[in-house]
Scaffold this active site. Structure first.
Site, mmCIF file in Angstrom:
data_model
loop_
_atom_site.group_PDB
_atom_site.id
_atom_site.type_symbol
_atom_site.label_atom_id
_atom_site.label_comp_id
_atom_site.label_asym_id
_atom_site.label_seq_id
_atom_site.Cartn_x
_atom_site.Cartn_y
_atom_site.Cartn_z
ATOM 1 C CB THR A 22 -0.788 -0.043 1.089
ATOM 2 O OG1 THR A 22 -1.593 -0.996 1.310
ATOM 3 C CG2 THR A 22 -1.958 1.074 1.086
ATOM 4 N N PRO A 23 1.032 1.836 -1.347
ATOM 5 C CG PRO A 23 0.672 2.583 -3.249
ATOM 6 C CD PRO A 23 0.375 1.570 -2.432
ATOM 7 C CB CYS A 24 0.813 4.967 3.128
ATOM 8 S SG CYS A 24 2.062 4.152 3.593
ATOM 9 C CG HIS A 25 5.204 6.386 -0.666
ATOM 10 N ND1 HIS A 25 5.152 4.842 -0.470
ATOM 11 C CD2 HIS A 25 5.531 6.690 -2.046
ATOM 12 C CE1 HIS A 25 5.580 4.380 -1.924
ATOM 13 N NE2 HIS A 25 5.650 5.339 -2.598
#
Length: 107
Positions: free
Chosen positions: A57-60
């Site tokens: 999950t590319p929360c960035h």
DNA sequence: CAACCGGCCTGGA
DNA sequence: CTCCAGGCCGGTT
């Protein structure tokens, strides 16, 4: 050691939406929340922080609606490095060409 | 039920 | 235009 709580449906939903964001693009907490069918942008932030797998999950890639970085569990510096590695440049704590990088065409 | 959030919006300086 | 402060929604713990 606190064990990881099971993600709720809302959280899973947000994760799935976030995975739709292609590399080199970013989205906002609000966009995810609305795509999830709600206005709980803050809850999105919580979900991101509780994110069990930052790689999956590319929360960035999730930033604030005004193009500012927003928060990050590993610190803003970390977030900038991640985005930069994907071709998203950040300057003065804000996404360059934010509007052009913004992805909110969730389906 | 109360408190906590990786936010957002609005108004004022 | 930028910066700061207050008020607010919604979901999770």
């Amino acid at each position: 050691m606190s064990r990881a709580s099971q993600p709720t449906q809302f959280t899973e939903n947000v994760y799935q939406l976030l995975r739709q964001v292609p590399t080199g693009r970013v989205t906002t907490y609000q966009a995810l929340a609305e795509a999830a069918g709600t206005r709980a942008y803050r809850a999105v932030g919580q979900a991101m922080r509780r994110n069990p797998d930052t790689q999956r999950t590319p929360c960035h890639r999730v930033v604030a609606s005004d193009g500012s970085l927003g928060g990050y569990a590993g610190g803003p510096k970390r977030k900038i490095a991640c985005l930069r590695a994907e071709g998203v440049l950040v300057q003065a704590g804000r996404i360059i060409n934010f509007r052009d990088r913004l992805y909110s065409d969730f389906r």
